[in-house]
Design a protein around this motif. Sequence first.
Motif, PDB file in Angstrom:
ATOM      1  N   ARG A   1       3.425  15.665  -5.491  1.00 44.24           N
ATOM      2  CA  ARG A   1       2.955  15.677  -3.942  1.00 44.24           C
ATOM      3  C   ARG A   1       4.150  16.116  -3.207  1.00 44.24           C
ATOM      4  NH1 ARG A   1      -1.372  11.440  -1.391  1.00 44.24           N
ATOM      5  NH2 ARG A   1      -2.040  12.934   0.023  1.00 44.24           N
ATOM      6  N   ILE A   2       5.244  15.522  -3.320  1.00 44.42           N
ATOM      7  CA  ILE A   2       6.302  15.596  -2.522  1.00 44.42           C
ATOM      8  C   ILE A   2       6.647  17.019  -2.651  1.00 44.42           C
ATOM      9  CG2 ILE A   2       8.772  15.334  -2.168  1.00 44.42           C
ATOM     10  CD1 ILE A   2       7.968  12.362  -2.332  1.00 44.42           C
ATOM     11  N   THR A   3       6.944  17.756  -3.847  1.00 43.94           N
ATOM     12  CA  THR A   3       7.140  19.179  -3.946  1.00 43.94           C
ATOM     13  C   THR A   3       6.343  19.972  -3.581  1.00 43.94           C
ATOM     14  OG1 THR A   3       8.239  18.361  -6.146  1.00 43.94           O
ATOM     15  CG2 THR A   3       7.798  20.700  -5.819  1.00 43.94           C
ATOM     16  N   ALA A   4       5.015  19.740  -3.641  1.00 46.61           N
ATOM     17  CA  ALA A   4       3.841  20.419  -3.198  1.00 46.61           C
ATOM     18  C   ALA A   4       4.012  20.552  -1.572  1.00 46.61           C
ATOM     19  CB  ALA A   4       2.639  19.925  -3.556  1.00 46.61           C
ATOM     20  N   GLY A   5       4.470  19.543  -1.147  1.00 40.14           N
ATOM     21  CA  GLY A   5       4.533  19.529   0.433  1.00 40.14           C
ATOM     22  C   GLY A   5       5.789  20.213   0.920  1.00 40.14           C
ATOM     23  N   GLY A   6       6.582  20.808   0.088  1.00 37.41           N
ATOM     24  CA  GLY A   6       7.954  21.307   0.786  1.00 37.41           C
ATOM     25  C   GLY A   6       8.997  20.648   0.689  1.00 37.41           C
ATOM     26  N   GLY A   7       8.942  19.482  -0.154  1.00 41.17           N
ATOM     27  CA  GLY A   7      10.029  18.461  -0.261  1.00 41.17           C
ATOM     28  C   GLY A   7      10.791  18.844  -1.490  1.00 41.17           C
ATOM     29  N   THR A   8      11.922  18.013  -1.909  1.00 43.22           N
ATOM     30  CA  THR A   8      12.518  18.209  -3.263  1.00 43.22           C
ATOM     31  C   THR A   8      12.599  17.063  -3.956  1.00 43.22           C
ATOM     32  OG1 THR A   8      13.806  19.951  -2.011  1.00 43.22           O
ATOM     33  CG2 THR A   8      14.761  19.100  -3.942  1.00 43.22           C
ATOM     34  N   VAL A   9      12.714  16.960  -5.362  1.00 39.33           N
ATOM     35  CA  VAL A   9      13.039  15.873  -6.085  1.00 39.33           C
ATOM     36  C   VAL A   9      14.309  16.064  -6.426  1.00 39.33           C
ATOM     37  CG1 VAL A   9      12.205  14.522  -8.312  1.00 39.33           C
ATOM     38  CG2 VAL A   9      10.571  15.573  -6.897  1.00 39.33           C
ATOM     39  N   LEU A  10      14.991  15.023  -6.161  1.00 38.84           N
ATOM     40  CA  LEU A  10      16.554  15.050  -6.209  1.00 38.84           C
ATOM     41  C   LEU A  10      16.907  14.520  -7.634  1.00 38.84           C
ATOM     42  CD1 LEU A  10      17.936  14.323  -2.842  1.00 38.84           C
ATOM     43  CD2 LEU A  10      17.556  16.724  -4.083  1.00 38.84           C
ATOM     44  N   GLN A  11      16.224  13.351  -7.839  1.00 38.12           N
ATOM     45  CA  GLN A  11      16.400  12.583  -9.166  1.00 38.12           C
ATOM     46  C   GLN A  11      14.878  12.428  -9.708  1.00 38.12           C
ATOM     47  OE1 GLN A  11      19.146   9.249  -9.161  1.00 38.12           O
ATOM     48  NE2 GLN A  11      20.538  10.229  -7.973  1.00 38.12           N
TER      49      GLN A  11
ATOM     50  N   PRO B   1       0.857  -1.259  -0.104  1.00 41.40           N
ATOM     51  CA  PRO B   1       0.027  -0.201  -0.037  1.00 41.40           C
ATOM     52  C   PRO B   1       0.949   1.237  -0.152  1.00 41.40           C
ATOM     53  CG  PRO B   1      -0.929  -1.507   1.587  1.00 41.40           C
ATOM     54  CD  PRO B   1       0.515  -2.295   1.043  1.00 41.40           C
ATOM     55  N   TYR B   2       0.425   2.311  -0.457  1.00 47.39           N
ATOM     56  CA  TYR B   2       0.857   3.677  -0.737  1.00 47.39           C
ATOM     57  C   TYR B   2       1.703   4.052   0.473  1.00 47.39           C
ATOM     58  CZ  TYR B   2       1.135   8.827  -1.455  1.00 47.39           C
ATOM     59  OH  TYR B   2       1.756  10.031  -1.787  1.00 47.39           O
ATOM     60  N   GLY B   3       2.932   4.410   0.359  1.00 49.20           N
ATOM     61  CA  GLY B   3       3.679   4.863   1.401  1.00 49.20           C
ATOM     62  C   GLY B   3       4.348   3.985   2.345  1.00 49.20           C
ATOM     63  N   THR B   4       4.203   2.605   2.355  1.00 47.93           N
ATOM     64  CA  THR B   4       4.806   1.497   2.797  1.00 47.93           C
ATOM     65  C   THR B   4       6.272   1.362   2.442  1.00 47.93           C
ATOM     66  OG1 THR B   4       2.794   0.373   2.970  1.00 47.93           O
ATOM     67  CG2 THR B   4       4.705  -0.685   3.627  1.00 47.93           C
ATOM     68  N   PRO B   5       7.290   1.276   3.404  1.00 51.29           N
ATOM     69  CA  PRO B   5       8.751   1.084   2.994  1.00 51.29           C
ATOM     70  C   PRO B   5       8.712  -0.278   2.456  1.00 51.29           C
ATOM     71  CG  PRO B   5       8.629   2.143   5.331  1.00 51.29           C
ATOM     72  CD  PRO B   5       7.068   1.706   4.777  1.00 51.29           C
ATOM     73  N   THR B   6       9.256  -0.291   1.356  1.00 45.72           N
ATOM     74  CA  THR B   6       9.196  -1.465   0.461  1.00 45.72           C
ATOM     75  C   THR B   6      10.346  -1.917  -0.226  1.00 45.72           C
ATOM     76  OG1 THR B   6       7.366  -2.497  -1.126  1.00 45.72           O
ATOM     77  CG2 THR B   6       8.438  -0.506  -1.899  1.00 45.72           C
ATOM     78  N   TRP B   7      11.407  -1.278  -0.208  1.00 44.16           N
ATOM     79  CA  TRP B   7      12.637  -1.677  -0.769  1.00 44.16           C
ATOM     80  C   TRP B   7      13.830  -0.890  -0.156  1.00 44.16           C
ATOM     81  CZ3 TRP B   7      14.365  -5.676  -3.346  1.00 44.16           C
ATOM     82  CH2 TRP B   7      15.337  -5.630  -3.979  1.00 44.16           C
ATOM     83  N   ILE B   8      15.013  -1.624  -0.027  1.00 43.43           N
ATOM     84  CA  ILE B   8      16.084  -0.740   0.591  1.00 43.43           C
ATOM     85  C   ILE B   8      17.458  -1.201  -0.495  1.00 43.43           C
ATOM     86  CG2 ILE B   8      15.656  -0.622   3.002  1.00 43.43           C
ATOM     87  CD1 ILE B   8      17.098  -3.211   3.510  1.00 43.43           C
ATOM     88  N   ASP B   9      18.215  -0.019  -0.602  1.00 38.70           N
ATOM     89  CA  ASP B   9      19.569  -0.291  -1.325  1.00 38.70           C
ATOM     90  C   ASP B   9      20.735   0.336  -0.749  1.00 38.70           C
ATOM     91  OD1 ASP B   9      19.833   2.069  -2.222  1.00 38.70           O
ATOM     92  OD2 ASP B   9      19.032   1.272  -4.447  1.00 38.70           O
ATOM     93  N   LEU B  10      22.036  -0.025  -0.975  1.00 35.94           N
ATOM     94  CA  LEU B  10      23.018   0.599  -0.399  1.00 35.94           C
ATOM     95  C   LEU B  10      24.202   0.797  -1.461  1.00 35.94           C
ATOM     96  CD1 LEU B  10      24.720   1.427   2.271  1.00 35.94           C
ATOM     97  CD2 LEU B  10      25.498  -0.793   2.469  1.00 35.94           C
TER      98      LEU B  10
ATOM     99  N   ASP C   1       0.687  14.624   5.538  1.00 37.67           N
ATOM    100  CA  ASP C   1       0.113  15.458   4.312  1.00 37.67           C
ATOM    101  C   ASP C   1       0.387  14.481   3.287  1.00 37.67           C
ATOM    102  OD1 ASP C   1      -1.095  17.242   6.227  1.00 37.67           O
ATOM    103  OD2 ASP C   1       0.483  18.920   5.547  1.00 37.67           O
ATOM    104  N   THR C   2       1.697  14.136   3.098  1.00 39.89           N
ATOM    105  CA  THR C   2       2.177  13.398   1.664  1.00 39.89           C
ATOM    106  C   THR C   2       1.387  12.237   1.680  1.00 39.89           C
ATOM    107  OG1 THR C   2       4.029  15.185   1.579  1.00 39.89           O
ATOM    108  CG2 THR C   2       3.877  13.257   0.089  1.00 39.89           C
ATOM    109  N   PHE C   3       1.555  11.511   2.530  1.00 36.83           N
ATOM    110  CA  PHE C   3       1.419   9.988   2.344  1.00 36.83           C
ATOM    111  C   PHE C   3       0.070   9.426   3.208  1.00 36.83           C
ATOM    112  CE2 PHE C   3       6.026  10.363   1.695  1.00 36.83           C
ATOM    113  CZ  PHE C   3       6.056   9.637   0.303  1.00 36.83           C
TER     114      PHE C   3
END
Length: 264
Positions: free
Chosen positions: A90-100, A9-18, A161-163
Amino acid sequence: MSEVTINQPYGTPTWIDLGVADLERAKSFYGALFGWTYEERSSATGPFTMCLLRGRRVAAFRPRSAADPDGESWWQMYVAADDCDATAERITAGGGTVLQQPKDIGTLCRTAVVEDPVGARFSLWQGRALAGCEYVNEPGTLVRNDLATSAPEPARGFYADTFDFTLDGNKDLPDFDFTFLRRPDGHEIGGVFGDPGAAASRWRTTFEVDGTDEAAARAVAAGGTASEPTDAPYGRMADITDPFGTAFGVITRLPAGRAAAEGE
């Protein structure tokens, strides 16, 4: 065991990488710690290594790049997004930044790298051929992610707000500024920890282990460091640092903590 075969479901941590500078050393360390095996893959964006547990994909290594901050290393968290492009907006609208900007990783997923208003980076994951981690909440796999920040209030507001997360206090830790983040269905996906001493805002990954003391000993023997294991309300925990300086947690959960994390 918790096997994942469909998109979370939307917003669930679902993957990790290093991001790693020395792939062979990373494979040796995490193989000794978690029993992972590996599969080399490539896409239009470059090579990467799948980390496998019993043949199922649970994480990945990628080469460190210019996008990785100098002198820092941490497990990158990806959260489920039904529409990666719309979530980035939605992240940008909430004050976040899209880096890539959103892009496809072969047929596996569509993803973007973003940053919240307090400076914590994470990524989005719109699963296609790969829903995300195929095992979670069992030894050798992701069990939770928590945000540590010196600015918890704007962080809590942004994620709510975002998730569409709800915020819930933690009566088990009355001396800590910790707030659970819950999906609309009530499932806990992690939390926000207000830490006035935090030098930077970071999402911290915790892995399940079958025996925290034993895992700490394996980490040290494989070239990392480990704190003294301690008992907490939800299980026995230790802080691990890998040979590259990547800090993360391990926990052997108590039955109550296991049920809460898995929504039982």
